[in-house]
Write an enzyme that holds these catalytic residues in place. Structure first.
Site, PDB file in Angstrom:
ATOM      1  N   LYS A  58      -6.813   5.369 -10.882  1.00  0.00           N
ATOM      2  CA  LYS A  58      -6.322   5.312  -9.505  1.00  0.00           C
ATOM      3  C   LYS A  58      -5.123   6.234  -9.285  1.00  0.00           C
ATOM      4  O   LYS A  58      -5.035   6.888  -8.244  1.00  0.00           O
ATOM      5  CB  LYS A  58      -5.940   3.881  -9.128  1.00  0.00           C
ATOM      6  N   GLU A  76       1.771   0.192  -3.747  1.00  0.00           N
ATOM      7  CA  GLU A  76       1.389   0.638  -2.406  1.00  0.00           C
ATOM      8  C   GLU A  76       2.016  -0.264  -1.373  1.00  0.00           C
ATOM      9  O   GLU A  76       2.221  -1.453  -1.621  1.00  0.00           O
ATOM     10  CB  GLU A  76      -0.141   0.532  -2.221  1.00  0.00           C
ATOM     11  N   HIS A 114     -12.488  -9.607  -2.521  1.00  0.00           N
ATOM     12  CA  HIS A 114     -12.735  -8.164  -2.610  1.00  0.00           C
ATOM     13  C   HIS A 114     -14.206  -7.812  -2.802  1.00  0.00           C
ATOM     14  O   HIS A 114     -14.543  -6.676  -3.094  1.00  0.00           O
ATOM     15  CB  HIS A 114     -11.889  -7.499  -3.710  1.00  0.00           C
ATOM     16  N   ARG A 168     -21.179   6.918  -6.727  1.00  0.00           N
ATOM     17  CA  ARG A 168     -22.561   6.443  -6.912  1.00  0.00           C
ATOM     18  C   ARG A 168     -23.122   6.057  -5.555  1.00  0.00           C
ATOM     19  O   ARG A 168     -22.426   6.116  -4.557  1.00  0.00           O
ATOM     20  CB  ARG A 168     -22.548   5.198  -7.799  1.00  0.00           C
TER      21      ARG A 168
HETATM   22  P1  ADP Z   1     -10.492  -2.497  -6.857  1.00  0.00           P
HETATM   23  O1  ADP Z   1     -10.761  -1.117  -7.417  1.00  0.00           O
HETATM   24  O2  ADP Z   1      -9.917  -3.421  -7.901  1.00  0.00           O
HETATM   25  O3  ADP Z   1     -11.645  -3.065  -6.113  1.00  0.00           O
HETATM   26  P2  ADP Z   1      -9.196  -1.438  -4.488  1.00  0.00           P
HETATM   27  O4  ADP Z   1      -8.037  -0.530  -4.623  1.00  0.00           O
HETATM   28  O5  ADP Z   1     -10.514  -0.832  -4.159  1.00  0.00           O
HETATM   29  O6  ADP Z   1      -9.294  -2.316  -5.821  1.00  0.00           O
HETATM   30  O7  ADP Z   1      -8.869  -2.546  -3.412  1.00  0.00           O
HETATM   31  C1  ADP Z   1      -9.733  -3.646  -3.202  1.00  0.00           C
HETATM   32  C2  ADP Z   1      -9.466  -4.308  -1.862  1.00  0.00           C
HETATM   33  O8  ADP Z   1      -8.090  -4.723  -1.776  1.00  0.00           O
HETATM   34  C3  ADP Z   1      -9.661  -3.422  -0.639  1.00  0.00           C
HETATM   35  O9  ADP Z   1     -11.010  -3.435  -0.200  1.00  0.00           O
HETATM   36  C4  ADP Z   1      -8.727  -4.046   0.357  1.00  0.00           C
HETATM   37  O10 ADP Z   1      -9.363  -5.153   0.946  1.00  0.00           O
HETATM   38  C5  ADP Z   1      -7.575  -4.542  -0.472  1.00  0.00           C
HETATM   39  N1  ADP Z   1      -6.451  -3.549  -0.532  1.00  0.00           N
HETATM   40  C6  ADP Z   1      -6.318  -2.513  -1.401  1.00  0.00           C
HETATM   41  N2  ADP Z   1      -5.172  -1.809  -1.176  1.00  0.00           N
HETATM   42  C7  ADP Z   1      -4.555  -2.435  -0.146  1.00  0.00           C
HETATM   43  C8  ADP Z   1      -3.309  -2.209   0.571  1.00  0.00           C
HETATM   44  N3  ADP Z   1      -2.490  -1.216   0.252  1.00  0.00           N
HETATM   45  N4  ADP Z   1      -3.019  -3.052   1.576  1.00  0.00           N
HETATM   46  C9  ADP Z   1      -3.833  -4.074   1.905  1.00  0.00           C
HETATM   47  N5  ADP Z   1      -4.996  -4.345   1.285  1.00  0.00           N
HETATM   48  C10 ADP Z   1      -5.365  -3.543   0.267  1.00  0.00           C
END
Ligand code: ADP
Length: 689
Positions: free
Chosen positions: A127, A211, A246, A303
């Site tokens: 990431k 973040e 999620h 993918r």
């Molecule tokens: P993972 O790779 O573990 O699935 P992600 O970074 O894709 O993690 O984030 C998963 C979910 O978390 C997102 O779909 C969103 O709902 C929430 N999320 C991620 N980053 C943020 C953020 N900065 N603020 C609010 N919600 C977030």
């Protein structure tokens, strides 16, 4: 789109191995077959007779049920491709689809991997590194810190500067692991320590990024496609805001309320992101869309996504065909200005799980699995069921519990949503518990109808989505009427029965039916929701029903039932006619309509043999799994609802609690033991001991 091949394509293949299972394996093979390719499935011992194996031209066994020894085993998958002479491998999603080692192994074996180069996967795998690349490419990022310096004090200063709440994320993370919201500076250190522990345990890596935590974002993702000649396009966006832990539950395309300007801005940013990492094939760039219209890059999935069909529905394109053509070295079938959006599409993910019981995964044999288009009066062109199972198949504990995806299309959002609700009611699934009722509650929710979406939708509306939805008078009366009809029909086949004499010949004129929740049906003291007394009137073949329950006591209702095509019935209660989908599974009745689902279990109580009830009661395993811990000692008195033991199934823990006050006599299994569905897990001491 024509299915003749570009003769100049550099990498033709005629046999495709699909390194996956379930609905996606079936879906990929469907297109491959249409394109004239020979299809090869792979399977584990748990999937020997599975649908994807039955549908393939050939199938090769990989190994035991455990994914690590079958679908995740790079060497075995490559060996299967070589043995079958496959020129290419489609990885589906999950399993090896984003595994760089697998891509390299394919290249070494001279097999085409239907997906991006290993370097593109690696660029998005971490990431922090991905964010740095995206910043260079001018793709907007959530304000935050993703540097290499991981000093605690520095991270704290960065969090303070970003402003709380912040989100801590494991750089190496995925699947929501190693992720925590920090509300204020005081809570920072403890959250950091916790996240690092979780991340080390899951990914053997404890680097963190920080973040800004957006409190009401939508999850909007863009489908991109690149070929190996430097062309890239976007096939618009999907809104996947409705998530549970999620995990996406309902998806739609296009995203409601999206302006043309924002759509092209996001689309172009997504294509820039893909080009930055030398992408080839189908990819998805996920963004958070904030309430003010700002959007921020979250991650790129390298993918085909589970939810790709909603994009296919609104663009009229077959994304698997695009993938295979690109893998053969062809150019993208269409340019950006040739792509348009037609109408609206939804996808609902059907899981084998009990939404009202903490989403406990369910297993068992699907005695029936069908979509009753006729009974629901649905247009087959607007409804698509992508499924990995058929009637008679078993659902095991080994893999993801997703059974199928229901996808619909409509001219606009409202009509597509109405079709989704009709189609959900038309699903006939028996033998295994599914989340269908939960999907209907989501899809009929006023806030969902109004497209008032954000990623905490389910959390925000939990009260109404999980509320104890007591069956109403009409559902109770309808279920009882169906039971009465069934009893009458059964009696008809007994010779002394004479239809015109009503029930006079065969016992009482009136029949009493007790209704309870099916999940309660096997408990020693099932709680009756209502007792319905029915009296048949031969003159007009109608019934007089009186319904008595905790808060219901009706004056006699006049009720009639008419069978309609498919599973549909028309039930008229005091002059109000309603059309329902009604399914019987033994004594369980499932009533489904576009407004929702009601499940009821009935017993005829005027004939019940009370002597048969067991005095000694037991608790049985709801599914195959492993015993994790026993929480009480035999002999100890327990109260109704208190936790007795923990079992694990499908990588999730489930607590089993006491069905009533009593005393545990023994636990036939110990921690660590494997148990099968229906095994007795707890024996209760007989009353009075
Ligand atoms: P993972 O790779 O573990 O699935 P992600 O970074 O894709 O993690 O984030 C998963 C979910 O978390 C997102 O779909 C969103 O709902 C929430 N999320 C991620 N980053 C943020 C953020 N900065 N603020 C609010 N919600 C977030």
């Amino acid at each position: 789109m024509s299915s003749t091949f570009d003769s100049t394509a550099s990498a033709r293949f005629d046999t495709l191995l699909v390194a996956n299972r379930g609905e996606i394996a079936c879906r990929v093979m469907r297109t491959a077959r249409r394109m004239g390719l020979r299809t090869v499935a792979v399977y584990s011992d748990a999937d020997e007779g599975a649908r994807h194996v039955r549908e393939a031209d050939e199938a090769i066994r990989l190994g035991p049920a455990a994914a690590r020894e079958s679908y995740l085993d790079v060497a075995r998958v490559i060996a299967a491709a070589e043995r079958s002479g496959a020129g290419a491998i489609h990885p589906g999603y999950g399993f090896l689809s984003e595994n760089g080692d697998f891509v390299r192994a394919c290249v070494e074996a001279g097999i085409i991997f239907v997906g991006p180069p290993a370097a593109s996967i690696a660029a998005m795998g971490d990431k922090s590194a991905a964010k740095a690349r995206m910043m260079d490419a001018g793709v907007p990022l959530v304000p935050g810190y993703h540097g290499n310096d991981q000093d605690d004090a520095l991270l704290r200063r960065e969090a303070d500067a970003i402003g709380y709440p912040v989100l801590l994320k494991a750089s190496a993370g995925g699947g929501g692991k190693g992720m925590r919201v920090v509300e204020d500076g005081d809570a920072f250190q403890a959250a950091l320590d916790g996240c690092r522990r979780e991340s080390r345990a899951s990914f053997n890596d404890d680097r963190m990024l920080i973040e800004k935590y957006l409190t009401q974002p939508r999850h909007v993702e863009v489908q991109v496609f690149c070929d190996s000649h430097g062309n890239g396009v976007y096939l618009f966006e999907r809104d996947c805001s409705v998530q549970r832990r999620h995990q996406k539950v309902l998806e739609e395309a296009p995203a409601p309320g999206m302006s043309d300007a924002l759509r092209s801005e996001m689309g172009e940013a997504a294509v820039r992101a893909a080009k930055e990492i030398g992408y080839v094939g189908a990819g998805t760039v996920e963004f958070l869309l904030d309430v003010d219209g700002s959007f921020y890059f979250m991650e790129m999935n390298t993918r085909l996504q589970v939810e790709h069909p909603v994009t296919e529905m609104i663009t009229g394109q077959d994304l698997v065909e695009w993938q295979l053509r690109v893998a053969m070295g062809e150019s993208l079938p269409l340019a950006q200005d040739e792509l348009t959006i037609d109408g609206h599409s939804f996808e609902a993910r059907l899981y084998a799980e009990d939404a009202d019981n903490d989403f406990l995964p369910a297993t068992g044999r699907l005695s029936r699995f069908a979509l009753d288009l006729v009974g629901a009066d649905l247009d087959a062109d607007r409804v698509r069921l992508d499924s990995g199972v058929e009637s008679g198949d078993s659902v095991s504990m080994h893999y993801d519990p997703m059974l199928a995806k229901l996808i619909v299309h409509g001219a606009d959002r409202a009509s597509a949503l109405a079709t989704l609700n009709r189609a959900l009611a038309a699903l006939d699934v028996q033998g295994v518990v599914t989340n269908r009722g939960f999907l209907q509650r989501l899809a009929t929710h006023p806030a969902f109808q109004a497209a008032d979406l954000d990623t905490r939708f389910i959390e925000r509306h939990g009260d109404s989505l999980f509320a104890d939805r007591r069956a109403d008078r009409d559902s109770l009366a309808s279920a009882a009427l169906i039971a009465l009809h069934q009893l009458a029909r059964e009696s008809e086949s007994d010779s002394p029965w004479d239809r015109h004499d009503g029930f006079r010949l065969n016992g009482p004129r009136s029949i009493r039916i007790s209704l309870c929740d099916p999940r309660d049906a096997q408990s020693p003291e099932p709680e009756s929701l209502a007792v319905v007394e029915g009296t048949h009137r031969a003159s007009d073949d109608a019934w007089q029903l009186s319904v008595r329950g905790a808060d219901i006591d009706t004056a006699p209702l006049s009720a009639t039932l008419t069978e309609l095509p498919g599973d549909a019935v028309a039930i008229t209660l005091d002059g109000h006619r309603r059309r329902l989908q009604a399914r019987r599974d033994g004594n369980e009745i499932v009533l489904a309509s576009p407004q929702g689902e009601t499940r009821l279990y009935w017993r005829r109580i005027d004939a019940i043999d009370h002597g048969q009830r067991e005095t000694e009661s037991t608790l049985t395993a709801p599914m195959h799994g492993t015993v994790v811990a026993l929480l009480v000692e035999p002999g100890q008195p327990v109260e109704k609802g208190s936790a007795l033991m923990v079992m694990e199934a499908m990588k999730m823990e489930h607590t089993l609690s006491a069905p009533s006050d009593g005393q545990v006599a023994s636990f036939p299994f110990s921690a660590g033991d494997t148990v099968g569905q229906g095994d007795v897990l707890v024996e209760f001491a007989p009353e009075g001991e």
